[in-house]
Design an enzyme around this catalytic site. Structure first.
Site, mmCIF file in Angstrom:
data_model
loop_
_atom_site.group_PDB
_atom_site.id
_atom_site.type_symbol
_atom_site.label_atom_id
_atom_site.label_comp_id
_atom_site.label_asym_id
_atom_site.label_seq_id
_atom_site.Cartn_x
_atom_site.Cartn_y
_atom_site.Cartn_z
ATOM 1 N N GLU A 122 0.804 -1.240 -0.103
ATOM 2 C CA GLU A 122 -0.040 0.006 0.001
ATOM 3 C C GLU A 122 0.809 1.291 -0.006
ATOM 4 O OE1 GLU A 122 -3.031 0.177 -0.163
ATOM 5 O OE2 GLU A 122 -3.958 -1.694 0.036
ATOM 6 N N GLU A 146 7.666 -22.102 7.045
ATOM 7 C CA GLU A 146 8.077 -21.289 8.365
ATOM 8 C C GLU A 146 8.993 -21.927 9.113
ATOM 9 O OE1 GLU A 146 5.032 -21.864 11.636
ATOM 10 O OE2 GLU A 146 4.080 -21.385 9.775
#
Length: 251
Positions: A58, A89
């Site tokens: 953004e 992960e």
């Protein structure tokens, strides 16, 4: 059921309130480093990683900054944005390897995002980054976690048990989103990418944003709408249009 969830969500605001001093410390240190050319990296797995990528994505349209200034990294790469990547992960070395692709240096900042604070991808990256002199922080939902131990600034946002046990996409994810919003928005304001409360550096990439930028220019310069629109499209942002119209040097 929905009312109970909403009550639980209300606890997130209180948890974030308690860590504002740590967020403030991180924001001030990021700003100082970015003024020296440093970058901000978010790093996480699963929901945490997706939220970091979302916040980073953004920054260019909202504040007109280069995509290289704030970067989101997720365990498993872009494929993990839409679905799980098994065991990604659990690799304690991969996070640092991912950072090395960006040639990170001592003025950069790495913010790990891990609800449990135990994610090896995040913990390993923070450990390596700290050793190399980068500023490190972590947003976590557990106190005294392994990831917090590797961070210069641990932001331990304790939201309490999830409505669905272990589903950290709920309160933990909501809290992470709030903290990330606060970090990036505050940094951009302090770097001069906002004027008043206006996104004067936003990219006019669609009709809505062109209309919004046009209205800003009409108000700021007291000129006709069509002239404001032409200036905006010519110069690419409200701030640049104002500078060119007034003959001011770039901010």
């Amino acid at each position: 059921m929905l009312e109970e969830m909403n009550v639980e969500n209300g606890k997130v605001i209180q948890a974030v309130q308690r860590v504002i001093p740590r967020i403030e410390e991180l924001v001030n240190r990021i700003v100082a480093r970015m003024r020296q050319g440093g970058r901000l990296f978010y790093l996480g797995a699963g929901t945490s990683g997706r939220l970091g990528v979302l916040d980073a994505s953004e920054i260019p349209p909202t504040f007109g900054m280069s995509p290289a200034c704030v970067v989101g990294l997720i365990a498993g790469g872009d494929a993990a944005l839409r679905g799980p990547v098994e065991n990604a992960e659990d690799d304690a070395e991969q996070g640092w390897k991912d950072l090395l692709q960006y040639r990170v240096n001592a003025v950069d900042t790495v913010v790990g995002i891990a609800a449990s604070g135990t994610t090896p991808y995040v913990t390993g990256a923070l450990r390596a980054a700290r050793k190399q002199g980068l500023l490190t922080a972590v947003i976590t939902g557990n106190p005294d976690s392994p990831a917090a131990a590797e961070a210069d600034i641990p932001i331990e946002m304790i939201v309490g048990p999830e409505y669905v046990t272990g589903s950290s996409r709920m309160k933990s994810g909501t809290g992470q989103k709030l903290v990330l919003n606060m970090i990036s928005t505050s940094v951009m304001i302090k770097l001069g990418r906002v004027k008043g409360n206006r996104m004067v550096h936003m990219l006019p990439s669609n009709r809505k944003l062109v209309d919004r930028g046009t209205r800003m220019l009409v108000e700021a310069l007291d000129i006709p709408c069509e002239q404001a629109r032409t200036l905006l499209l010519l110069h690419g942002s409200v701030q640049k249009a104002i500078e060119k119209f007034k003959g001011e040097p770039p901010a």
